[in-house]
Design a protein around this motif. Structure first.
Motif, PDB file in Angstrom:
ATOM      1  N   TYR A 163      -6.742  -6.653  64.757  1.00  0.00           N
ATOM      2  CA  TYR A 163      -7.583  -6.207  63.645  1.00  0.00           C
ATOM      3  C   TYR A 163      -8.958  -6.853  63.580  1.00  0.00           C
ATOM      4  CZ  TYR A 163      -3.952  -3.237  61.929  1.00  0.00           C
ATOM      5  OH  TYR A 163      -3.041  -2.233  61.826  1.00  0.00           O
ATOM      6  N   PRO A 164      -9.072  -8.161  63.901  1.00  0.00           N
ATOM      7  CA  PRO A 164     -10.450  -8.710  63.879  1.00  0.00           C
ATOM      8  C   PRO A 164     -11.395  -7.943  64.795  1.00  0.00           C
ATOM      9  CG  PRO A 164      -8.854 -10.477  63.957  1.00  0.00           C
ATOM     10  CD  PRO A 164      -8.076  -9.205  64.087  1.00  0.00           C
ATOM     11  N   PHE A 180     -12.229  -4.651  63.212  1.00  0.00           N
ATOM     12  CA  PHE A 180     -13.182  -4.878  62.133  1.00  0.00           C
ATOM     13  C   PHE A 180     -14.597  -5.048  62.685  1.00  0.00           C
ATOM     14  CE2 PHE A 180     -15.366  -8.095  59.463  1.00  0.00           C
ATOM     15  CZ  PHE A 180     -15.549  -7.312  58.346  1.00  0.00           C
ATOM     16  N   ILE A 210     -11.309 -10.387  52.985  1.00  0.00           N
ATOM     17  CA  ILE A 210     -11.298 -10.010  54.400  1.00  0.00           C
ATOM     18  C   ILE A 210     -10.741 -11.162  55.226  1.00  0.00           C
ATOM     19  CG2 ILE A 210     -12.753  -9.445  56.384  1.00  0.00           C
ATOM     20  CD1 ILE A 210     -14.644  -8.028  54.462  1.00  0.00           C
ATOM     21  N   LEU A 221      -7.289 -10.980  57.544  1.00  0.00           N
ATOM     22  CA  LEU A 221      -7.353 -11.147  58.994  1.00  0.00           C
ATOM     23  C   LEU A 221      -6.667 -12.420  59.462  1.00  0.00           C
ATOM     24  CD1 LEU A 221     -10.942  -9.886  59.775  1.00  0.00           C
ATOM     25  CD2 LEU A 221      -8.779  -8.695  60.030  1.00  0.00           C
ATOM     26  N   THR A 237      -1.184  -4.104  57.239  1.00  0.00           N
ATOM     27  CA  THR A 237      -2.584  -3.708  57.416  1.00  0.00           C
ATOM     28  C   THR A 237      -2.661  -2.504  58.349  1.00  0.00           C
ATOM     29  OG1 THR A 237      -3.341  -5.977  57.103  1.00  0.00           O
ATOM     30  CG2 THR A 237      -4.823  -4.513  58.292  1.00  0.00           C
ATOM     31  N   ARG A 269      -5.682   0.446  60.245  1.00  0.00           N
ATOM     32  CA  ARG A 269      -7.087   0.533  60.669  1.00  0.00           C
ATOM     33  C   ARG A 269      -7.998   0.974  59.532  1.00  0.00           C
ATOM     34  NH1 ARG A 269      -4.448   2.435  65.175  1.00  0.00           N
ATOM     35  NH2 ARG A 269      -4.791   1.265  67.088  1.00  0.00           N
ATOM     36  N   ASP A 292      -7.891   0.090  56.564  1.00  0.00           N
ATOM     37  CA  ASP A 292      -8.289  -1.061  55.749  1.00  0.00           C
ATOM     38  C   ASP A 292      -9.575  -1.665  56.270  1.00  0.00           C
ATOM     39  OD1 ASP A 292      -6.102  -0.699  54.212  1.00  0.00           O
ATOM     40  OD2 ASP A 292      -4.869  -2.189  55.240  1.00  0.00           O
ATOM     41  N   MET A 293      -9.696  -1.683  57.603  1.00  0.00           N
ATOM     42  CA  MET A 293     -10.926  -2.235  58.197  1.00  0.00           C
ATOM     43  C   MET A 293     -12.119  -1.352  57.818  1.00  0.00           C
ATOM     44  SD  MET A 293      -9.880  -4.895  59.593  1.00  0.00           S
ATOM     45  CE  MET A 293      -8.449  -5.046  58.534  1.00  0.00           C
ATOM     46  N   TYR A 318     -13.171  -2.148  54.345  1.00  0.00           N
ATOM     47  CA  TYR A 318     -13.971  -3.366  54.257  1.00  0.00           C
ATOM     48  C   TYR A 318     -15.405  -3.127  54.703  1.00  0.00           C
ATOM     49  CZ  TYR A 318      -9.790  -6.066  53.326  1.00  0.00           C
ATOM     50  OH  TYR A 318      -8.659  -6.569  52.756  1.00  0.00           O
TER      51      TYR A 318
END
Lengths: 320, 287
Positions: free
Chosen positions: A53-54, A57, A186, A190, A199, A201, A203-204, A207
């Motif tokens: 995820y990072p 993001f 955030i 993460l 979580t 995608r 959600d990213m 953000y």
């Protein structure tokens, strides 16, 4: 709709192309969805690699930066078709997607409408993220709403420079609180393994869009002041003309690109509500504010608990 | 019965009038459009903010005028020598893009076409130049009223937003102003009384037009604001340019700290740890 009538020929052609693409997409969507479902059903039941995820993001953040830069170039050149799309097509598109999408999701996938979070399991990171973020957002949301519903009252309030300063600075502080809360949230999402399990995608995307919205709002507040006054006198008439189905985009087309970006990302947020955790604001338990206390009765043998032997932990039942 | 015209004559007159109708209607619409969209900066017969437009339809081609009216800056950037020359002649004052369609521009040009040929124009401007305008006088009361109107201490009579919402003027008696629109500290030197009052009477800028569409600024208020702007221009060297960065960082940072403090105080009895650490541990083990 004088704007449409005055559109030169190439602009009209571009409008027709955009409309055709949208209609085609609309018809293609069910097919794409069916194909995806078939692929899932027929494919091997192996769980895919966990998403990083990072990285997702950061990629989305970079994409948002690139889109922002492209839009800025277009807005600075004042390309008519871009202004038409942003301020005339997008609002109706976003509202339609929001209305149809959220009604569909609520009717058919009602139990999914949740922010998928739990504060039972950890407190500190969530508290200092969630509290400033949500209170800040509520203040800013209702601030914008009041300027939209009662523009004359905002202008009247701002007729004393000191009051204008108080309003602007309060809003700016709440904007900073929202940004701080968002950044903490955030970081929490993460870095916390439990939260990462729930979580996805989207959600990213949430953000990235929120960062765009809040940062552009803060830039507008600082670089294009005093927003509380000119919002009431220029953007309120525009927004009202949109809701009256007679959009007048002249004033908003002359705004600086930062203001345009703020409006663009606002429409984008409205459009993605049905596909993201934004949905949870529609089912916020507002009635908690005025409902009475709930009396919780533990259906246990009180005497056994008092004696403290039969109860396996040896503790009395307490709230905490 | 001498007042009754002969029926035949009446008929002939009506036909002639009917024939004239479209032409006069066009010119009248053109006049209205000109006053609404151009009148802030242009009048016929003399220079206001922009140049005198008498005979302009004879001097320039229709295509040239259309391009210049629609977006003068785009036209100038495209490198048209005449457009660049006009821009330079007028102290590089930017003419805003006028949001009229082709037919409306034609109507405005038809109206401008009724003001004769360049030869007549030359005499007209000559007479306009020789006739001295009535000198504008500002009183101290005007300047004070203008200052109060500018920052909103005195509300505009139609309850429009105060100028400070979008504009800054460096003045010791004003708080730092808006930055959405142009800084007006030296506007009086650039545009003069006629330009300022013209723009205030019929704003050619879309955002400003929208702001005062239902709350017009009166002629008296425009005069007072011009008085204040004249004073601000003459005294501009007394006040250093200011920035709002300090205000924003101080109040923003202080406000943020206050918000965090209030949240912490309100929820001071919150559960600081987790409800059941072992539930969390169990869940983490199961991942």
């Amino acid at each position: 709709m004088r704007f449409l009538q005055t559109a030169p020929a190439n602009e009209t052609i571009a409008m027709i192309v955009i409309a055709t693409v949208l209609v085609l997409l609309l018809f293609a969507l069910p097919t794409i969805l069916r194909a995806r479902r078939m692929a899932v059903e027929l494919g091997p039941m192996v769980r895919s690699q966990p998403v990083n995820y990072p990285i997702v993001f950061l990629v989305m953040l970079a994409a948002a930066g690139a889109v922002t830069y492209g839009l800025k170039l277009g807005w600075d050149e004042n390309i008519p078709i871009l202004n038409t799309f942003t301020f005339l097509v997008l609002p109706y598109l976003a509202l339609a997607i929001f209305l149809i999408g959220s009604i569909y999701r609520y009717m058919n996938r009602g139990f999914q409408v949740s922010s998928l979070s739990s504060n039972f399991l950890e407190r500190k990171k969530l508290f200092w993220g969630s509290q400033p973020f949500h209170y800040g957002l509520l203040f800013l949301f209702f601030g914008h709403l009041i300027a939209f519903l009662f523009p004359a009252s905002v202008i009247a309030w701002n007729h004393m420079p000191v009051r204008l300063l108080i309003l602007e600075m309060t809003a700016f502080a709440f904007g900073l609180a929202t940004l701080l809360g968002l950044l903490l949230l955030i970081r929490r999402r993460l870095t916390n393994r439990r939260v990462l399990m729930v979580t996805n995608r989207m959600d990213m995307l949430v953000y990235v869009v929120l960062i765009t919205q809040i940062v552009s709002g803060l830039i507008v507040a600082y670089a294009n002041r005093w927003g509380s006054s000119w919002f009431a006198s220029t953007l309120t008439p525009y927004l009202r003309s949109v809701f009256a189905f007679n959009p007048d985009v002249a004033a908003v087309s002359a705004m600086p690109w930062t203001v345009k970006l703020h409006i663009f990302s606002a429409y984008f947020i409205v459009a993605i509500i049905p596909f993201t955790r934004f949905m949870h604001f529609l089912v916020a338990p507002v009635d908690y504010l005025w409902r009475g206390y709930q009396l919780v009765i533990w259906n246990w043998n009180r005497r056994m608990i008092r004696q403290g032997k039969a109860w396996h932990m040896g503790h009395r039942a307490r709230n905490h | 019965m001498t007042t009754m015209p002969h029926p035949g004559r009446l008929l002939r007159m009506s036909i002639v009038l009917l024939g004239l109708l479209p032409a006069t209607a066009g010119a009248q619409d053109g006049e209205t459009l000109f006053k609404q969209n151009c009148g802030a900066c242009h009048v016929i017969g003399r220079r206001l903010v922009g140049p005198d437009l008498t005979g302009v339809t004879e001097k320039r081609s229709k295509e040239w005028l259309h391009k210049f009216i629609r977006s003068s800056q785009t036209f100038i950037k495209s490198g048209d020598p005449d457009a660049v020359a006009v821009f330079k002649e007028n102290n590089e004052l930017i003419m805003t893009d006028i949001n009229l369609d082709e037919a409306q521009i034609d109507q405005v040009l038809a109206y401008l076409g009724t003001f004769g040929k360049p030869a007549e124009a030359a005499t007209a401007t000559a007479t306009a130049d020789t006739v001295p305008e009535a000198p504008i006088t500002y009183t101290d009361a005007d300047r004070a009223a203008g200052r109060e109107l500018f920052d909103g201490t005195r509300a505009l009579s139609a309850r429009g937003p105060a100028c400070i919402s979008c504009h800054n003027v460096n003045s010791a008696s004003l708080m730092v102003g808006g930055t959405l629109a142009k800084d007006l500290t030296e506007v009086h030197a650039r545009m003069g009384h006629a330009g300022i009052t013209g723009i205030l009477g019929a704003p050619p800028f879309p955002a400003m037009a929208s702001s005062y569409a239902n709350a017009p600024i009166t002629a008296e208020e425009a005069h007072q604001l011009a008085a204040f702007l004249e004073e601000a221009n003459t005294r501009r060297t007394e006040v250093p340019a200011r920035s709002a960065a300090v205000t924003y960082s101080m109040f923003g940072g202080g406000g943020l700290a206050l918000i965090l403090l209030l949240i912490g105080l309100h929820w001071r009895r919150r559960l600081k740890g987790s409800v059941k650490q072992d539930i969390l541990d169990r869940q983490l083990r199961s991942i």
